[in-house]
Design a protein around this motif. Structure first.
Motif, PDB file in Angstrom:
ATOM      1  N   ALA A   1      -1.830   5.850  -6.334  1.00 39.66           N
ATOM      2  CA  ALA A   1      -1.918   4.425  -6.024  1.00 39.66           C
ATOM      3  C   ALA A   1      -2.638   4.217  -4.703  1.00 39.66           C
ATOM      4  CB  ALA A   1      -0.525   3.805  -5.988  1.00 39.66           C
ATOM      5  N   GLU A   2      -2.290   5.014  -3.723  1.00 34.99           N
ATOM      6  CA  GLU A   2      -2.934   4.896  -2.412  1.00 34.99           C
ATOM      7  C   GLU A   2      -4.408   5.260  -2.487  1.00 34.99           C
ATOM      8  OE1 GLU A   2      -2.483   6.584   2.191  1.00 34.99           O
ATOM      9  OE2 GLU A   2      -1.184   7.347   0.595  1.00 34.99           O
ATOM     10  N   TYR A   3      -4.722   6.319  -3.217  1.00 38.33           N
ATOM     11  CA  TYR A   3      -6.105   6.792  -3.314  1.00 38.33           C
ATOM     12  C   TYR A   3      -7.006   5.759  -3.992  1.00 38.33           C
ATOM     13  CZ  TYR A   3     -10.116   9.578  -4.780  1.00 38.33           C
ATOM     14  OH  TYR A   3     -11.394  10.026  -5.011  1.00 38.33           O
ATOM     15  N   VAL A   4      -6.495   5.178  -5.065  1.00 41.51           N
ATOM     16  CA  VAL A   4      -7.301   4.218  -5.839  1.00 41.51           C
ATOM     17  C   VAL A   4      -7.295   2.840  -5.195  1.00 41.51           C
ATOM     18  CG1 VAL A   4      -7.486   3.059  -8.077  1.00 41.51           C
ATOM     19  CG2 VAL A   4      -6.993   5.505  -7.984  1.00 41.51           C
ATOM     20  N   GLY A   5      -6.207   2.515  -4.490  1.00 43.20           N
ATOM     21  CA  GLY A   5      -6.101   1.192  -3.891  1.00 43.20           C
ATOM     22  C   GLY A   5      -5.350   0.209  -4.763  1.00 43.20           C
ATOM     23  N   ARG A   6      -4.346   0.707  -5.478  1.00 43.69           N
ATOM     24  CA  ARG A   6      -3.475  -0.134  -6.290  1.00 43.69           C
ATOM     25  C   ARG A   6      -2.080  -0.150  -5.677  1.00 43.69           C
ATOM     26  NH1 ARG A   6      -5.487  -3.499 -10.458  1.00 43.69           N
ATOM     27  NH2 ARG A   6      -6.381  -2.283 -12.155  1.00 43.69           N
ATOM     28  N   LYS A   7      -1.286  -1.160  -6.052  1.00 43.25           N
ATOM     29  CA  LYS A   7       0.081  -1.251  -5.541  1.00 43.25           C
ATOM     30  C   LYS A   7       1.038  -0.337  -6.287  1.00 43.25           C
ATOM     31  CE  LYS A   7      -0.240  -6.058  -3.897  1.00 43.25           C
ATOM     32  NZ  LYS A   7       0.310  -7.426  -4.048  1.00 43.25           N
ATOM     33  N   TYR A   8       0.821  -0.179  -7.601  1.00 40.03           N
ATOM     34  CA  TYR A   8       1.788   0.546  -8.414  1.00 40.03           C
ATOM     35  C   TYR A   8       1.080   1.562  -9.308  1.00 40.03           C
ATOM     36  CZ  TYR A   8       4.309  -3.684  -7.082  1.00 40.03           C
ATOM     37  OH  TYR A   8       4.856  -4.722  -6.363  1.00 40.03           O
ATOM     38  N   ALA A   9       1.751   2.698  -9.523  1.00 43.15           N
ATOM     39  CA  ALA A   9       1.256   3.724 -10.431  1.00 43.15           C
ATOM     40  C   ALA A   9       2.425   4.255 -11.248  1.00 43.15           C
ATOM     41  CB  ALA A   9       0.587   4.862  -9.662  1.00 43.15           C
ATOM     42  N   VAL A  10       2.157   4.529 -12.516  1.00 45.92           N
ATOM     43  CA  VAL A  10       3.183   5.023 -13.425  1.00 45.92           C
ATOM     44  C   VAL A  10       2.633   6.259 -14.134  1.00 45.92           C
ATOM     45  CG1 VAL A  10       4.668   4.491 -15.398  1.00 45.92           C
ATOM     46  CG2 VAL A  10       4.036   2.666 -13.780  1.00 45.92           C
ATOM     47  N   ALA A  11       3.229   7.408 -13.883  1.00 45.19           N
ATOM     48  CA  ALA A  11       2.779   8.662 -14.478  1.00 45.19           C
ATOM     49  C   ALA A  11       3.307   8.807 -15.898  1.00 45.19           C
ATOM     50  CB  ALA A  11       3.241   9.844 -13.626  1.00 45.19           C
TER      51      ALA A  11
END
Length: 376
Positions: free
Chosen positions: A45-55
């Motif tokens: 999320a930090e790398y791409v610039g998004r608030k949320y990530a779901v694996a």
């Protein structure tokens, strides 16, 4: 002495993969409950610039979860490229929606945006953007269409780890986006996928869908979900791979540039576009398209390459020709000549992150020898 066989993909594991895997084993945290899953999500999320990530467990699982999470009305239409993997159409139909295909361009192999508007109807709910083989789709034009017709954007960035569009990370566009971590990707966990969004509600819905739609009342289910969980072992490898993403991108671009130099003098084959006004090619794969002077199709050429010790794979088979859909009446009378041509004459050659320059020289030489055979 037999020539060394060079496979189409050689992954690179020269970072902390072993260290993190041993940590999983030593602590006993191997399941999806392990700490590397959350760490991988946060780092992506930090790398791409998004608030949320779901694996999740795969890129296909990411697509299916992403589409389902949007809550589109059954029977609504989603516009997708026909020149893509079947996972894109499958995610649409499994959600009770109708895939509507558009042809691709022959230069950069991405969806022809000029054809999309003609496909939009009152039933259209979304455009699925799929960045193909190393160059991103022109997202400015996609946003114009989405805003004009009030459509959602689903971004399939499965092949785009480390790529940017006008300086902004791929995987950060639209309402929801996905990555794949299959072995031939710039970041691999063996298998795995990631969903990214800035919408907290979508993220929470994706978390439920990937985990059998468990709720606080754990064994009481109000919707059907799936077991799409990523294991701590996969995530550990993913964390290590993400730490090396800059190096992996540099390797891929170096290999692509070398192929360009070695193959530029060959007549009647199309090489990948090196750059557009909005991106430099990331060379997820290195594709070539045979011209009409070669009396073989891509499948036949791949067989000849294998005999010379070179692994290669066909380009995507167009979605509108897939038997699983045509037998049920999908895409009736649909014609997409560019995608059909790319399948007939297109293939990609070895470009794994673990590949050496010496192997690139060997592939190029054997490729040239095979092409000469096919013109005689």
């Amino acid at each position: 002495m037999a020539e060394e066989f060079i496979p189409v993909n050689i992954p690179l594991f020269d970072g902390n993969e072993k260290k993190y895997l041993c940590e999983c084993i030593d602590t006993g945290w191997v399941s999806s409950e392990g700490p590397f899953v959350k760490k991988f999500e946060e780092n992506m999320a930090e790398y791409v610039g998004r608030k949320y990530a779901v694996a999740v467990s795969s890129g296909t699982a990411a697509l299916e979860t992403a589409v389902l999470s949007m809550g589109f009305e059954s029977g609504s239409e989603v516009i997708i490229p026909t020149f893509t993997i079947i996972s894109c159409a499958q995610a649409v139909t499994k959600a009770g929606l109708i895939p509507v295909v558009a042809d691709c361009r022959l230069d950069n192999w991405n969806i022809d945006i000029d054809l999309i508007e003609k496909k939009i109807t009152p039933k259209t709910c979304a455009i699925m953007v799929v960045h193909i083989y190393g160059l991103p789709v022109d997202m400015d034009k996609i946003y114009e269409l989405a805003q004009k017709y009030n459509l959602k954007i689903i971004e399939d960035a499965a092949e785009m780890h480390g790529q940017t569009y006008r300086g902004k990370m791929c995987g950060s566009f639209g309402d929801i986006s996905i990555f794949s971590f299959y072995p031939n990707k710039h970041i691999t966990c063996g298998e795995g996928g990631m969903i990214l969004t800035d919408d907290e509600n979508l993220a929470e819905e994706c978390r439920k869908i990937r985990n059998l739609y468990f709720t606080p009342d754990r064994y009481i289910h109000h919707k059907i979900g799936s077991n799409f969980r990523m294991t701590n072992l996969q995530a550990a490898v993913g964390v290590a791979q993400l730490e090396k993403i800059k190096e992996h991108v540099q390797v891929k671009r170096k290999l692509g540039k070398l192929y360009n130099e070695l193959l530029s003098d060959i007549k009647d084959i199309a090489l990948p576009v090196a750059q557009t006004e909005y991106a430099d090619n990331i060379y997820w794969v290195y594709g070539i398209v045979l011209g009409e002077s070669y009396a073989v199709n891509a499948s036949e050429f791949i067989t000849l390459l294998r005999e010379k010790g070179v692994g290669a794979r066909n380009f995507f088979y167009p979605v509108h020709l897939q038997p699983v859909y045509t037998k049920d009446g999908y895409f009736k009378d649909e014609k997409c000549p560019n995608a059909e041509k790319l399948y007939q004459k297109g293939l990609y050659i070895p470009t794994g992150t673990g590949m050496t320059e010496q192997q690139v020289y060997a592939v190029a030489q054997r490729l040239k020898e095979t092409l000469i055979m096919c013109r005689e």
